[in-house]
Structure formats: structure tokens, C-alpha cells
Design an enzyme around this catalytic site. Structure first.
Site: not given
Ligand SMILES: [Zn+2]
Length: 460
Positions: A285
Site C-alpha cells: 500500500e
Molecule cells: Zn486499494
């Protein structure tokens, strides 16, 4: 499972010997270990060789298609592509294959349309592999692994710069229902190639922080769980060690800014189910980064992370890496503002007596269709007013000795301004949660209700 086994000593030696055959002076000793790639060297290579793409949020499906075609054309047969299928609105979803190794690896980006960083990084990765294919480390990678890459899994969402696809379904909650064509294509590809590991590449909210005091969480990592007990098996051991490799690689470039993503099992998510179906998944992320050009650094971090992780899997170095490097990472939080205005006296425009307070502004990025094409803009609002000392920010503004008010007019820094009297109307801006992100920082003068405008706070 056989496919999960890492290469033994024999295949490692073979890799080194083959690599040495390519280069003369540096590799005269056959048993010599290849020098590992250093994060700094990779970062410099990326600076020098990155593709001239627009900022990731401005990379359209048309740009992806052109880049895929060019990569295949210029790769001399190293990269092949197929159209995996089409999105709800009929946009082609491309699958690139590169390498000739026994271990398949799956990487996909932009399952959420407004999370574009890794799409650019994947193209930089492919370009790097093609350009350096004769070099021992790259040759070893291509001999050991076969990369299956899906850049921009959700082109309809990307076109709108929105999370969801054109059915307004979150593809990452569709692994069980499989009602999205994009989700079905991803599952079909996984089942077809049975990768030894998968990389699920996303962006996280611009409020994401890590540590105390909170720093921007440039990257959060997750060795995805496959059950509610968060059990560990060879799949998950491999993804934990791979996350540790990425921690090592990114520490010199993003010290204190690497976090661990919540590993709670999400029954509907693709990462969790792909792990259950047999392929351990690393979730990367990408998060906030300060400064005027955050994308540049974020793509670079993705590139360094991916190259280092793939090299560690190809060389089997991953099996010697301590998984606790990943396990000990602090978990990410949401304690970051875009801008924190600290220590001022707020004249909020609501008629109440001025008071001492910090003001926290949050920002998200939006893509608008301008007359000359897509434009990237910040959209901000006031999130909090009060004692905000426990939070972090991409930019902190010292307002001690100053008044903080809404920006009422188009006045410029240095101007003398006065504020509208007491009870403003509902249409006037106010320094309250939800209020506009544009503020004046004022110094009181000798004349009552006249101020000198010292600074305007606004999102870039
Ligand atoms: Zn996402």
C-alpha cells in the site's frame, strides 16, 4: 506444494555460472556471489532510466495500451502480451509475461482505479528488465522467475479516477461473488499460472501515518492472512520474509515511514482468497509523501521494493531473511493531516470569542477533466480544531503570535485586511470541521480590527 519450494544450492550455482558467462572482467571467479542490488543504486538507476510517463493519476488506459505495445515491440521477444479480457465498459485488460523461469510470480496494479502509483512502477520494472537483461542479476531473475503482470486491472475506475469499477463494485470485495469481469479475469489468471507468490499493489489514504510522532506512511506492507486465526504456513512464511526484504530495501530511502497493514482476515478480499487458493500474497500500500512532487518518490519506492523482492526470490536470498523485520513494524494509523496550523489564535467567523487552537486540514487528490485534458488537483477541508499536538502532517505551519481566520477575499500577503463583523452568515467561510481549507494568518495592528495578512494557507 512443490511450486512453493525455493531453489536449492544446485540451481543457485547454475544461475551464478550462467550469469558469469555473460560478463567478462567482474566475474572471473565462478563461485563468486553476485553483488546484491543496493537500494541507493536502484534508486539512482530509476532516476536515470524511468519512463517519461505523466504523474500516475494522469496515466490513462490509452497510455497503458500504448506503453504495452511499445514495450513488447522494443523487448526483442522478451516481453509478450495478451488481452486477458475486457472491463465492464469494454476496455482491454492486458497481461504481460516476462522471464523464462520455473517460478511464476503474479503482480497486479490499480484494482482500485484511483490507486495508480504501481502501474507506473510496473512499467519501469519491465523497462529495467529489458534494458539490463544481459547483466548477471537480471539474467538470474529472468532465468528463475516468469513474471505475469497486469497493469491497471480496473481501467474503467482509472478513467474516472474512482475506487470502484463501472458497476460501482469494489473489486477487492468481489473475490467470492465474482460479479465483476475484472475480478473474474484476475482469478482466472491466478488459476491458470498458479504463481508461487502474488503482489497486490494499492495506494492508501493520504491520512495514513506510522509511528510516534506520526510520520507519513510512505509504504505499508502486509503478508496477507488466509484465515481468521492468521495462521502461518509456507505461503505466509514466504510473504512475511518477502515483506522483510522490502523493509530492508526501503529503510535507507524512507526511514521511519514504513508501516504494517492490519492483517485481519477479510473474507471477501482478493489478497486473502488468492492466498487461500494457494498463492501467498504481499500487499503493498503506497501512502503519502510530502513535497510538491510526491509521485516521483512513491513510484521510485515501488520500483526499488519490487526489484529487490523479485531478486531475493530469484536468488533464494529471501529464505535467509528474518521475518520479524516485518512483524516488528509499527501498524499504520490515520493520524496525518495534510497541513497542520499550530499555535494560533482562531477567529473562526462564527461570532464566538477568539481562542487558542490548532487547525488540521485534510486533503485528497482528484482528477478533473480540464480544457487541455486531465488535471490533478488537491481537494481539502478542515478536519479538526483544538489541541492537535498528537497528530502529524505533510506540512506544519507555525502560527504562534498570529490570528487564524477564514480567507474571506482575494487579498494578497502584505495587505491590510479587516474581518466581517460578528455573526457571519451560513454562506461565509468558517474555521470549523468541514470548513474550507483556505485560511488567513494575520498579525494584529495598532488599529482595532485591522490586520496585516502574513500568510495564506491553502492546499497546493
Ligand atoms: Zn486499494
Amino acid at each position: 506444494m512443490l511450486r512453493l519450494e525455493l531453489p536449492g544450492a544446485a540451481s543457485l550455482r547454475a544461475g551464478v555460472l550462467l550469469a558469469c558467462a555473460c560478463v567478462a572482467p567482474a566475474c572471473t571467479v565462478a563461485s563468486q556471489e553476485l553483488q546484491p542490488l543496493t537500494p541507493d543504486a536502484l534508486a539512482r538507476t530509476w532516476e536515470a532510466e524511468r519512463l517519461p510517463l505523466p504523474a500516475p493519476p494522469l496515466v490513462t488506459h490509452a497510455i497503458v495500451e500504448a506503453r504495452v505495445a511499445r514495450l513488447v515491440r522494443e523487448s526483442g521477444g522478451l516481453v509478450t502480451s495478451e488481452v486477458l479480457g475486457t472491463s465492464v465498459e469494454g476496455r482491454a485488460i492486458h497481461h504481460l509475461t516476462i522471464g523464462r523461469g520455473a517460478k511464476p510470480v503474479l503482480l497486479w496494479s490499480q484494482m482500485h482505479g484511483d490507486e495508480p502509483t504501481a502501474t507506473s512502477a510496473l512499467f519501469d520494472l519491465c523497462q529495467w528488465l529489458v534494458r539490463h537483461r544481459q547483466e548477471p542479476i537480471v539474467a538470474r531473475l529472468l532465468d528463475s522467475l516468469t513474471l505475469h503482470i497486469v497493469p491497471m486491472l480496473n481501467p474503467d475506475g482509472a478513467e474516472r479516477f474512482q475506487r470502484r469499477n463501472a458497476q460501482f463494485i469494489d473489486i477487492n470485495r468481489d473475490a467470492l461473488h465474482l460479479q465483476t469481469p475484472e475480478g473474474r479475469l484476475l482469478k482466472g489468471l491466478r488459476d491458470r499460472v498458479e504463481p508461487v507468490i502474488g503482489f497486490n499493489l494499492h495506494n492508501q489514504n493520504w491520512r495514513t501515518s506510522v509511528g510516534t510522532p506520526p510520520q507519513p506512511a510512505a509504504v505499508s506492507l502486509l503478508a496477507v492472512a488466509y484465515d481468521e486465526a492468521r495462521s502461518e504456513d509456507p505461503r505466509r512464511q514466504l510473504t512475511k520474509r518477502t515483506c522483510s526484504v522490502i523493509v530492508e530495501a526501503l529503510r535507507p530511502l524512507a526511514s521511519g515511514r514504513i508501516g504494517r497493514y492490519d492483517d485481519e482476515f477479510e473474507v471477501r478480499a482478493f489478497g486473502d482468497n488468492i492466498t487461500k487458493w494457494g498463492t501467498g500474497v504481499v500487499l503493498i500500500e503506497t501512502g503519502p509523501w510530502p513535497g510538491p512532487e510526491p509521485d516521483r518518490t512513491l513510484v521510485q519506492l515501488n520500483f526499488v521494493a519490487l526489484v529487490t523482492a523479485l531478486d531475493a526470490i530469484a536468488s533464494a536470498r529471501v529464505s535467509n531473511v528474518d521475518p520479524s523485520l516485518y512483524e516488528r513494524l509499527p501498524e499504520n494509523q490515520s493520524d496525518l493531516f495534510h497541513t497542520l496550523v499550530m499555535g494560533g489564535t482562531v477567529i473562526p467567523g462564527t461570532g464566538v470569542t477568539p481562542f487558542r487552537a490548532d487547525v488540521g486540514i485534510v486533503g485528497t487528490r482528484v482528477v478533473r477533466q480540464g480544457p487541455g485534458g486531465r488535471v490533478l488537483q488537491w481537494q481539502g477541508s478542515i478536519q479538526d480544531v483544538g489541541d492537535l499536538r498528537v497528530y502529524g502532517a505533510l506540512e506544519t505551519v507555525d502560527a504562534s503570535g498570529l490570528f487564524v481566520s477564514p480567507a474571506y477575499t482575494a487579498a494578497a500577503v502584505g495587505d491590510e485586511v479587516s474581518l466581517p463583523p460578528g455573526n457571519a452568515t451560513a454562506s461565509t467561510p468558517r474555521v470549523v470541521p468541514g470548513g474550507p481549507a483556505r485560511l488567513w494568518l494575520l498579525r494584529g495592528g495598532s488599529v482595532p480590527d485591522r490586520y496585516r495578512l502574513e500568510r495564506i494557507v491553502d492546499l497546493p
